[in-house]
Scaffold this motif. Structure first.
Motif, PDB file in Angstrom:
ATOM      1  N   LYS A  51     -33.087  32.955  60.453  1.00  0.00           N
ATOM      2  CA  LYS A  51     -32.021  33.385  59.552  1.00  0.00           C
ATOM      3  C   LYS A  51     -32.534  34.181  58.367  1.00  0.00           C
ATOM      4  CE  LYS A  51     -28.923  29.551  60.726  1.00  0.00           C
ATOM      5  NZ  LYS A  51     -28.158  28.386  60.210  1.00  0.00           N
ATOM      6  N   THR A  52     -33.790  33.958  57.975  1.00  0.00           N
ATOM      7  CA  THR A  52     -34.347  34.701  56.832  1.00  0.00           C
ATOM      8  C   THR A  52     -35.043  35.975  57.268  1.00  0.00           C
ATOM      9  OG1 THR A  52     -36.417  33.440  56.949  1.00  0.00           O
ATOM     10  CG2 THR A  52     -34.676  32.583  55.516  1.00  0.00           C
ATOM     11  N   ARG A  53     -35.039  36.250  58.582  1.00  0.00           N
ATOM     12  CA  ARG A  53     -35.732  37.414  59.130  1.00  0.00           C
ATOM     13  C   ARG A  53     -37.188  37.470  58.656  1.00  0.00           C
ATOM     14  NH1 ARG A  53     -31.553  42.519  60.050  1.00  0.00           N
ATOM     15  NH2 ARG A  53     -29.984  41.288  61.164  1.00  0.00           N
ATOM     16  N   VAL A  54     -37.907  36.396  58.928  1.00  0.00           N
ATOM     17  CA  VAL A  54     -39.321  36.361  58.571  1.00  0.00           C
ATOM     18  C   VAL A  54     -40.102  37.165  59.600  1.00  0.00           C
ATOM     19  CG1 VAL A  54     -39.724  34.209  59.846  1.00  0.00           C
ATOM     20  CG2 VAL A  54     -41.264  34.862  58.009  1.00  0.00           C
ATOM     21  N   LEU A  55     -41.092  37.899  59.139  1.00  0.00           N
ATOM     22  CA  LEU A  55     -41.889  38.742  60.013  1.00  0.00           C
ATOM     23  C   LEU A  55     -42.884  37.901  60.810  1.00  0.00           C
ATOM     24  CD1 LEU A  55     -42.542  42.174  59.979  1.00  0.00           C
ATOM     25  CD2 LEU A  55     -44.749  41.075  59.739  1.00  0.00           C
ATOM     26  N   LYS A  94     -25.264  43.860  63.325  1.00  0.00           N
ATOM     27  CA  LYS A  94     -23.877  43.560  62.949  1.00  0.00           C
ATOM     28  C   LYS A  94     -23.792  42.991  61.535  1.00  0.00           C
ATOM     29  CE  LYS A  94     -22.581  42.583  67.742  1.00  0.00           C
ATOM     30  NZ  LYS A  94     -22.111  41.541  68.686  1.00  0.00           N
ATOM     31  N   SER A  95     -24.778  42.173  61.166  1.00  0.00           N
ATOM     32  CA  SER A  95     -24.858  41.570  59.840  1.00  0.00           C
ATOM     33  C   SER A  95     -26.253  40.984  59.693  1.00  0.00           C
ATOM     34  CB  SER A  95     -23.806  40.466  59.672  1.00  0.00           C
ATOM     35  OG  SER A  95     -24.111  39.373  60.526  1.00  0.00           O
ATOM     36  N   PHE A  96     -26.553  40.448  58.509  1.00  0.00           N
ATOM     37  CA  PHE A  96     -27.871  39.856  58.299  1.00  0.00           C
ATOM     38  C   PHE A  96     -28.082  38.635  59.188  1.00  0.00           C
ATOM     39  CE2 PHE A  96     -31.240  37.544  56.114  1.00  0.00           C
ATOM     40  CZ  PHE A  96     -32.125  38.564  55.806  1.00  0.00           C
ATOM     41  N   GLU A  97     -26.964  37.992  59.584  1.00  0.00           N
ATOM     42  CA  GLU A  97     -27.058  36.802  60.433  1.00  0.00           C
ATOM     43  C   GLU A  97     -27.258  37.156  61.903  1.00  0.00           C
ATOM     44  OE1 GLU A  97     -24.715  37.185  57.997  1.00  0.00           O
ATOM     45  OE2 GLU A  97     -25.886  35.872  56.667  1.00  0.00           O
ATOM     46  N   ASP A  98     -27.173  38.438  62.233  1.00  0.00           N
ATOM     47  CA  ASP A  98     -27.361  38.897  63.607  1.00  0.00           C
ATOM     48  C   ASP A  98     -28.833  38.728  63.991  1.00  0.00           C
ATOM     49  OD1 ASP A  98     -27.510  40.183  66.035  1.00  0.00           O
ATOM     50  OD2 ASP A  98     -26.731  42.105  65.317  1.00  0.00           O
ATOM     51  N   LYS A 114     -28.854  54.063  59.474  1.00  0.00           N
ATOM     52  CA  LYS A 114     -28.625  54.170  58.029  1.00  0.00           C
ATOM     53  C   LYS A 114     -28.593  52.809  57.342  1.00  0.00           C
ATOM     54  CE  LYS A 114     -25.989  58.500  58.339  1.00  0.00           C
ATOM     55  NZ  LYS A 114     -24.703  59.166  58.015  1.00  0.00           N
ATOM     56  N   ASP A 115     -28.135  51.793  58.061  1.00  0.00           N
ATOM     57  CA  ASP A 115     -28.019  50.458  57.463  1.00  0.00           C
ATOM     58  C   ASP A 115     -29.221  49.604  57.857  1.00  0.00           C
ATOM     59  OD1 ASP A 115     -25.527  51.029  56.288  1.00  0.00           O
ATOM     60  OD2 ASP A 115     -24.528  50.639  58.210  1.00  0.00           O
ATOM     61  N   PHE A 116     -29.993  49.206  56.849  1.00  0.00           N
ATOM     62  CA  PHE A 116     -31.207  48.434  57.087  1.00  0.00           C
ATOM     63  C   PHE A 116     -31.167  47.126  56.312  1.00  0.00           C
ATOM     64  CE2 PHE A 116     -32.329  52.960  57.394  1.00  0.00           C
ATOM     65  CZ  PHE A 116     -32.740  52.997  58.720  1.00  0.00           C
ATOM     66  N   SER A 117     -31.979  46.192  56.730  1.00  0.00           N
ATOM     67  CA  SER A 117     -32.023  44.907  56.054  1.00  0.00           C
ATOM     68  C   SER A 117     -33.403  44.668  55.455  1.00  0.00           C
ATOM     69  CB  SER A 117     -31.705  43.773  57.037  1.00  0.00           C
ATOM     70  OG  SER A 117     -32.840  43.444  57.814  1.00  0.00           O
ATOM     71  N   THR A 118     -33.439  43.743  54.523  1.00  0.00           N
ATOM     72  CA  THR A 118     -34.727  43.264  54.043  1.00  0.00           C
ATOM     73  C   THR A 118     -35.263  42.244  55.048  1.00  0.00           C
ATOM     74  OG1 THR A 118     -33.669  41.509  52.780  1.00  0.00           O
ATOM     75  CG2 THR A 118     -34.114  43.597  51.619  1.00  0.00           C
ATOM     76  N   PHE A 119     -36.490  41.865  54.875  1.00  0.00           N
ATOM     77  CA  PHE A 119     -37.103  40.820  55.698  1.00  0.00           C
ATOM     78  C   PHE A 119     -38.138  40.111  54.839  1.00  0.00           C
ATOM     79  CE2 PHE A 119     -39.313  44.805  56.322  1.00  0.00           C
ATOM     80  CZ  PHE A 119     -40.648  44.477  56.182  1.00  0.00           C
ATOM     81  N   ARG A 120     -38.599  38.981  55.326  1.00  0.00           N
ATOM     82  CA  ARG A 120     -39.546  38.187  54.551  1.00  0.00           C
ATOM     83  C   ARG A 120     -40.917  38.205  55.213  1.00  0.00           C
ATOM     84  NH1 ARG A 120     -40.954  32.725  54.363  1.00  0.00           N
ATOM     85  NH2 ARG A 120     -39.406  32.180  55.940  1.00  0.00           N
ATOM     86  N   MET A 121     -41.938  38.536  54.444  1.00  0.00           N
ATOM     87  CA  MET A 121     -43.301  38.510  54.942  1.00  0.00           C
ATOM     88  C   MET A 121     -43.763  37.056  55.113  1.00  0.00           C
ATOM     89  SD  MET A 121     -44.434  41.582  55.506  1.00  0.00           S
ATOM     90  CE  MET A 121     -46.219  41.593  55.355  1.00  0.00           C
TER      91      MET A 121
END
Length: 258
Positions: free
Chosen positions: A154-158, A223-227, A237-244
């Protein structure tokens, strides 16, 4: 094996049977030239030598002898591996060495990737199948490892994955893992070296999830950050952050900030 970053970084050691003296005529040296933060684990496998009628259970130590990662010692790339061993009166010959390659990319116990290489040993091989030794008695098994990256959770950790391939005469990575084949009579007193280079660039592990920009890669929002899959599907064009892995919030890899 303890899967800690220290364990992966700090070593391999030889686990020999107590009281078993090994002469140069009965062993060979395995060593590795690896990138920083890499280590290996080797498992030597044995079977009854040619002409033997005895049997040994595979659960006995004679079949598998492990040179393992030891986090209590500094990393030592050299391992002296017996070619022949005797267990329960049965003379055994080495036929395979499985090589597990490990590399860390962070400090947590899960921040590592792994892949494999192999040494195959036979009584006889065709000349074109055998690896050659140079004038110093050394033979090289060349390979290249490649990091690929993705996000998870859910936090999009790398997270990073490791893939190791053999290389051709021009030094280009090809299909298949690094492998070297030898005959039993080639090995006594010789040195086999696993030489691994790291690919210059990392790449996304899953297609159509990151976009290449001049100074790195940006993660598609989806679709969203929860995707959890977050494929680009033409939206560049639409990008998200992620966690190292160290917890830092980033918007571009590998530089973190644009």
């Amino acid at each position: 094996m303890t899967r800690t970053s220290k364990g992966l970084l700090l070593g391999s050691c030889v686990a020999l049977v107590a009281g078993c003296a090994i002469g140069k005529s009965e062993s060979f040296t395995f060593t590795a030239d690896l990138p920083p933060n890499f280590a290996y684990e080797a498992v030597a496998q044995y079977a009854p030598a040619k002409g033997e009628t005895c049997t040994v259970k595979k659960t006995d130590v004679g079949y598998n002898q492990r040179w393992h990662l030891d986090y209590k010692e500094r990393y030592k790339p050299d391992s002296e591996i017996p070619i022949y061993r005797t267990v329960e009166g049965c003379r055994l010959a080495i036929y395979r060495v499985e090589l597990n390659i490990y590399a860390t990319y962070g400090e947590d116990r899960g921040d590592f990737g792994s892949d494999t290489a192999v040494i195959v040993v036979r009584e006889q091989l065709e000349e074109h199948q055998k690896r050659a030794f140079d004038a110093t008695g050394e033979s090289a098994i060349d390979g290249q490892c490649q990091w690929s990256f993705r996000t998870s959770g859910k936090t999009r950790v790398l997270r990073k994955l490791l893939e190791c391939k053999k290389v051709d005469a021009q030094g280009m990575a090809t299909k298949g893992r690094p492998v070297g084949a030898y005959t039993l009579d080639q090995l006594p007193g010789k040195t086999v070296k696993l030489k691994i280079k790291l690919a210059d660039e990392e790449r996304p592990a899953i297609g159509d999830t990151w976009v290449k920009v001049p100074n790195g890669w940006k993660r598609c929002m989806g679709k969203s950050f929860e995707d959890q899959y977050a494929f680009c599907f033409g939206n560049y064009k639409d990008f998200s952050t992620f966690r190292m892995p160290d917890g830092k919030q980033c918007s571009i890899y590998p530089g973190c900030t644009e």
